[in-house]
Design a protein around this motif. Structure first.
Motif, PDB file in Angstrom:
ATOM      1  N   ARG A   4      -7.249 -69.832  -1.588  1.00  0.00           N
ATOM      2  CA  ARG A   4      -7.437 -69.213  -0.712  1.00  0.00           C
ATOM      3  C   ARG A   4      -7.804 -69.739   0.922  1.00  0.00           C
ATOM      4  O   ARG A   4      -7.585 -69.456   1.818  1.00  0.00           O
ATOM      5  CB  ARG A   4      -8.524 -67.852  -0.666  1.00  0.00           C
ATOM      6  CG  ARG A   4      -7.722 -66.982  -1.757  1.00  0.00           C
ATOM      7  CD  ARG A   4      -8.731 -65.859  -2.199  1.00  0.00           C
ATOM      8  NE  ARG A   4      -8.220 -65.075  -3.281  1.00  0.00           N
ATOM      9  CZ  ARG A   4      -7.579 -64.192  -3.148  1.00  0.00           C
ATOM     10  NH1 ARG A   4      -7.045 -63.571  -2.059  1.00  0.00           N
ATOM     11  NH2 ARG A   4      -7.376 -63.404  -4.375  1.00  0.00           N
ATOM     12  N   THR A   5      -8.712 -70.901   0.674  1.00  0.00           N
ATOM     13  CA  THR A   5      -9.457 -71.485   1.512  1.00  0.00           C
ATOM     14  C   THR A   5      -9.034 -73.211   1.783  1.00  0.00           C
ATOM     15  O   THR A   5      -8.901 -73.644   0.541  1.00  0.00           O
ATOM     16  CB  THR A   5     -10.842 -71.429   1.533  1.00  0.00           C
ATOM     17  OG1 THR A   5     -11.386 -72.248   0.598  1.00  0.00           O
ATOM     18  CG2 THR A   5     -11.283 -70.024   1.442  1.00  0.00           C
ATOM     19  N   ASP A   7     -11.181 -75.378   1.724  1.00  0.00           N
ATOM     20  CA  ASP A   7     -12.206 -76.126   0.753  1.00  0.00           C
ATOM     21  C   ASP A   7     -11.607 -75.784  -0.553  1.00  0.00           C
ATOM     22  O   ASP A   7     -11.812 -76.906  -1.458  1.00  0.00           O
ATOM     23  CB  ASP A   7     -13.571 -75.543   0.676  1.00  0.00           C
ATOM     24  CG  ASP A   7     -14.198 -75.857   1.844  1.00  0.00           C
ATOM     25  OD1 ASP A   7     -14.151 -76.929   2.570  1.00  0.00           O
ATOM     26  OD2 ASP A   7     -15.330 -75.012   2.256  1.00  0.00           O
ATOM     27  N   GLU A   8     -11.035 -74.802  -0.816  1.00  0.00           N
ATOM     28  CA  GLU A   8     -10.363 -74.711  -2.278  1.00  0.00           C
ATOM     29  C   GLU A   8      -9.276 -75.675  -2.709  1.00  0.00           C
ATOM     30  O   GLU A   8      -8.897 -76.094  -3.712  1.00  0.00           O
ATOM     31  CB  GLU A   8      -9.877 -73.339  -2.501  1.00  0.00           C
ATOM     32  CG  GLU A   8     -11.230 -72.254  -2.982  1.00  0.00           C
ATOM     33  CD  GLU A   8     -10.592 -70.979  -2.964  1.00  0.00           C
ATOM     34  OE1 GLU A   8     -11.726 -70.093  -3.354  1.00  0.00           O
ATOM     35  OE2 GLU A   8      -9.872 -70.546  -2.550  1.00  0.00           O
ATOM     36  N   PHE A  70      -1.836 -71.937  -1.422  1.00  0.00           N
ATOM     37  CA  PHE A  70      -2.546 -71.647  -0.499  1.00  0.00           C
ATOM     38  C   PHE A  70      -1.768 -70.843   0.715  1.00  0.00           C
ATOM     39  O   PHE A  70      -2.410 -69.841   1.334  1.00  0.00           O
ATOM     40  CB  PHE A  70      -3.209 -72.971   0.423  1.00  0.00           C
ATOM     41  CG  PHE A  70      -3.917 -72.696   1.828  1.00  0.00           C
ATOM     42  CD1 PHE A  70      -5.273 -72.287   1.968  1.00  0.00           C
ATOM     43  CD2 PHE A  70      -3.195 -73.111   2.800  1.00  0.00           C
ATOM     44  CE1 PHE A  70      -5.723 -72.215   3.135  1.00  0.00           C
ATOM     45  CE2 PHE A  70      -3.806 -72.811   4.117  1.00  0.00           C
ATOM     46  CZ  PHE A  70      -4.955 -72.540   4.236  1.00  0.00           C
ATOM     47  N   GLN A  74      -2.592 -66.777   2.724  1.00  0.00           N
ATOM     48  CA  GLN A  74      -2.379 -66.557   4.081  1.00  0.00           C
ATOM     49  C   GLN A  74      -1.874 -65.390   4.708  1.00  0.00           C
ATOM     50  O   GLN A  74      -2.299 -64.753   5.603  1.00  0.00           O
ATOM     51  CB  GLN A  74      -2.254 -67.864   5.266  1.00  0.00           C
ATOM     52  CG  GLN A  74      -2.842 -69.093   4.485  1.00  0.00           C
ATOM     53  CD  GLN A  74      -4.139 -68.983   4.323  1.00  0.00           C
ATOM     54  OE1 GLN A  74      -5.077 -68.794   5.102  1.00  0.00           O
ATOM     55  NE2 GLN A  74      -4.737 -69.132   3.084  1.00  0.00           N
ATOM     56  N   SER A 208      -5.916 -78.409   6.707  1.00  0.00           N
ATOM     57  CA  SER A 208      -7.381 -78.568   7.508  1.00  0.00           C
ATOM     58  C   SER A 208      -6.818 -78.179   8.907  1.00  0.00           C
ATOM     59  O   SER A 208      -7.422 -77.655   9.814  1.00  0.00           O
ATOM     60  CB  SER A 208      -8.129 -79.494   7.157  1.00  0.00           C
ATOM     61  OG  SER A 208      -7.351 -80.627   7.763  1.00  0.00           O
TER      62      SER A 208
END
Length: 215
Positions: A4-5, A7-8, A70, A74, A208
């Motif tokens: 989900r993020t 970082d993940e 990912f 979103q 990112s």
């Protein structure tokens, strides 16, 4: 797999790359062992070429899936997707319309693009990552286009991808004689690891920077 993020995404890509590097490094040590007989080294080198290709294809598929997973979480509307992901998300609708002579499907497609781009997008997990069993430079170009990544870093490596990896792997997999020497294998080992790092960095940076969003 729930990613989900950013970082993940970073952690998932790192995990995918770490175990592959460990396996390839272990193989490299076996190939370089000074007590290998000529026959043993030849067998290890042939197996090593197949394994290098396997990790090349495997990592690209895995990294692409991480990116798409990912993006799915979103939950962006179609109108907020970058052009490449809008094309991916609507490809099924366009293919259905193009394969039919029925005006109803064409009207539905036109109505979708005029009225429904504000709906939440739906991208299938399997979309955009088919390697067709041979991750050639042409297939890779399709994948980078699908993900909105720059193909430029791979353009000068097409001979490496198509001949040193894909063709060599197919030759070995089909039981034909191909006996690379140690120096060629070690050079290919270094270059494949570099390719994996390039693809990993591209996916990481795209996430990112929000490259998946419409400007």
């Amino acid at each position: 797999m729930s990613i989900r993020t950013p970082d993940e995404v970073n952690r998932a890509l790192a995990d995918e790359l770490i175990w592959r590097k460990k396996e390839l490094t272990a193989l490299k040590f076996l190939v370089e062992a000074p007590n290998n007989s000529a026959d043993r080294r030849a067998a290890l080198l042939r197996g090593g070429i197949a394994l290098l290709y396997a990790h090349w294809e495997g990592f690209v598929k895995a990294a692409a899936r991480v990116y798409i997973e990912f993006l799915r979480f979103q939950r962006l509307p179609y109108e907020k997707l970058s052009t490449n992901f809008l094309a991916l998300a609507t490809r099924g609708k366009m293919q259905a319309a193009s394969q039919s002579n029925r005006i109803r499907l064409h009207i539905e497609l036109a109505r979708f693009f005029r009225d429904d781009l504000g709906q939440r997008s739906n991208i299938a997990r399997s979309d955009g990552i088919a390697t067709r069993g041979n991750l050639s430079s042409r297939v890779l170009h399709d994948i980078t286009d699908t993900l909105g990544l720059d193909y430029g870093p791979y353009a000068t490596k097409e001979h490496l991808i198509d001949d040193s990896l894909v063709t060599a792997r197919n030759t070995i997999a089909h039981g034909q004689c191909l006996c690379p020497d140690l120096a060629d294998f070690l050079e290919l080992y270094v270059k494949v690891l570099a390719l994996l790092e390039i693809f990993r960095t591209q996916v990481d940076n795209a996430v990112s920077s929000g490259a998946y969003r419409s400007p």
